[in-house]
Design an enzyme around this catalytic site. Sequence first.
Site, PDB file in Angstrom:
ATOM      1  N   GLY A  50     -46.822  -7.118   7.089  1.00  0.00           N
ATOM      2  CA  GLY A  50     -46.584  -8.545   7.282  1.00  0.00           C
ATOM      3  C   GLY A  50     -47.293  -9.128   8.496  1.00  0.00           C
ATOM      4  O   GLY A  50     -46.985 -10.231   8.936  1.00  0.00           O
ATOM      5  N   ASN A  94     -43.484  -5.587  -3.717  1.00  0.00           N
ATOM      6  CA  ASN A  94     -42.154  -5.552  -3.089  1.00  0.00           C
ATOM      7  C   ASN A  94     -41.882  -6.975  -2.618  1.00  0.00           C
ATOM      8  O   ASN A  94     -42.440  -7.402  -1.610  1.00  0.00           O
ATOM      9  CB  ASN A  94     -42.158  -4.558  -1.919  1.00  0.00           C
ATOM     10  CG  ASN A  94     -40.867  -4.607  -1.129  1.00  0.00           C
ATOM     11  OD1 ASN A  94     -39.886  -5.234  -1.548  1.00  0.00           O
ATOM     12  ND2 ASN A  94     -40.854  -3.943   0.020  1.00  0.00           N
ATOM     13  N   SER A 138     -50.136  -5.303   4.531  1.00  0.00           N
ATOM     14  CA  SER A 138     -51.136  -6.381   4.457  1.00  0.00           C
ATOM     15  C   SER A 138     -52.233  -6.131   3.417  1.00  0.00           C
ATOM     16  O   SER A 138     -53.381  -6.517   3.619  1.00  0.00           O
ATOM     17  CB  SER A 138     -51.742  -6.651   5.841  1.00  0.00           C
ATOM     18  OG  SER A 138     -50.717  -7.065   6.745  1.00  0.00           O
ATOM     19  N   GLU A 155     -46.844   3.365   4.740  1.00  0.00           N
ATOM     20  CA  GLU A 155     -46.875   1.996   5.252  1.00  0.00           C
ATOM     21  C   GLU A 155     -46.766   2.010   6.773  1.00  0.00           C
ATOM     22  O   GLU A 155     -45.645   2.120   7.312  1.00  0.00           O
ATOM     23  CB  GLU A 155     -45.703   1.185   4.685  1.00  0.00           C
ATOM     24  CG  GLU A 155     -45.694   1.073   3.188  1.00  0.00           C
ATOM     25  CD  GLU A 155     -44.900  -0.138   2.716  1.00  0.00           C
ATOM     26  OE1 GLU A 155     -45.488  -0.952   1.978  1.00  0.00           O
ATOM     27  OE2 GLU A 155     -43.732  -0.305   3.091  1.00  0.00           O
ATOM     28  N   LYS A 195     -39.271  -8.164  -1.384  1.00  0.00           N
ATOM     29  CA  LYS A 195     -38.323  -8.243  -0.259  1.00  0.00           C
ATOM     30  C   LYS A 195     -37.265  -9.309  -0.559  1.00  0.00           C
ATOM     31  O   LYS A 195     -36.908  -9.483  -1.726  1.00  0.00           O
ATOM     32  CB  LYS A 195     -39.085  -8.492   1.052  1.00  0.00           C
ATOM     33  CG  LYS A 195     -40.212  -7.464   1.245  1.00  0.00           C
ATOM     34  CD  LYS A 195     -40.817  -7.434   2.613  1.00  0.00           C
ATOM     35  CE  LYS A 195     -41.890  -6.357   2.659  1.00  0.00           C
ATOM     36  NZ  LYS A 195     -42.492  -6.214   3.972  1.00  0.00           N
ATOM     37  N   GLU A 230     -38.118  -1.359   6.755  1.00  0.00           N
ATOM     38  CA  GLU A 230     -37.137  -2.404   7.094  1.00  0.00           C
ATOM     39  C   GLU A 230     -35.712  -1.876   6.903  1.00  0.00           C
ATOM     40  O   GLU A 230     -34.804  -2.232   7.654  1.00  0.00           O
ATOM     41  CB  GLU A 230     -37.410  -3.666   6.259  1.00  0.00           C
ATOM     42  CG  GLU A 230     -38.686  -4.355   6.748  1.00  0.00           C
ATOM     43  CD  GLU A 230     -39.469  -5.105   5.688  1.00  0.00           C
ATOM     44  OE1 GLU A 230     -38.924  -5.406   4.615  1.00  0.00           O
ATOM     45  OE2 GLU A 230     -40.664  -5.382   5.939  1.00  0.00           O
ATOM     46  N   HIS A 275     -37.627   2.179   2.879  1.00  0.00           N
ATOM     47  CA  HIS A 275     -38.596   1.220   3.436  1.00  0.00           C
ATOM     48  C   HIS A 275     -38.341   1.090   4.940  1.00  0.00           C
ATOM     49  O   HIS A 275     -37.190   1.174   5.387  1.00  0.00           O
ATOM     50  CB  HIS A 275     -38.438  -0.133   2.735  1.00  0.00           C
ATOM     51  CG  HIS A 275     -39.550  -1.080   3.067  1.00  0.00           C
ATOM     52  ND1 HIS A 275     -39.590  -1.777   4.252  1.00  0.00           N
ATOM     53  CD2 HIS A 275     -40.679  -1.407   2.398  1.00  0.00           C
ATOM     54  CE1 HIS A 275     -40.709  -2.501   4.283  1.00  0.00           C
ATOM     55  NE2 HIS A 275     -41.379  -2.299   3.172  1.00  0.00           N
TER      56      HIS A 275
END
Length: 253
Positions: free
Chosen positions: A173, A9, A213, A167, A11, A97, A95
């Site tokens: 991240g 991904n 990660s 996730e 992003k 985000e 996701h």
Amino acid sequence: MRKQVIAGNWKMNKVISEADQFVEKAKNEVPSEEQVESVVCAPFPFLQSLVEKTEGTPLKVGAQNMHFEESGAFTGEVSPVMLKDLGVTYVVLGHSERREIFKETDEDVNKKVHAAFKHGLTPIICVGETLEQRESNQTKDHVESQVKNALESLSDDQVKQVIIAYEPIWAIGTGKTASAEDANEVCTHIRNVVKDFSSEAAAEAVRIQYGGSVKPANVDELLGQSDIDGALVGGASLEAESFLKLVEAGKHE
Ligand code: 13P
């Protein structure tokens, strides 16, 4: 035996020349589709070029989001019809985000999952808890409710085809990975939820990725877990060399 799915991904990263360079390096190096599914989920402006460049290779292209409507007055949105028409095969939905920053709800995610199936796209549905939820022991309840809402009204056959990405938000991240055992415990829970919600056959078939990660140094341990069938990878998927190490690890499972 479930086939592992390794999805990058990207992003909101790269410009098109960098995206093109990545696939030129990776497309002939990824293992065959029989060994592992290899996917890059790229920003919309790169999708056409990436689909063209990867045609006939085992490297597949995914989008990172889409609207659930087919067309209409939705300024700035991209529809499932557009993605399918380009030759995109996967789409990341829900996701964290998108949920946190763009306020996507469980209901939106469910509508998008249905739209993905209607147009022949494979949904990668993301679920996961915040640090606060983990610390207050709400991880399993939260993830369970996200999974059930995302799968609402799907047929058993469709449930078998979805990919669920677990996730944990606190691991995205941050360099903090859930331990392989903790990640697997939640993935096992997700599989049990699918079993109760849909069927034993669907639970056996559904692929559950871990994300947060993931990198070449920890991927083997994560993929070695009984209920982890792949990885959804941000940072470590940006360089072809690192992405190739991850798909290679998927191949051996
Ligand atoms: P990182 O691999 O950079 O932690 O990102 C995980 C992620 O959000 C993939 O969708």
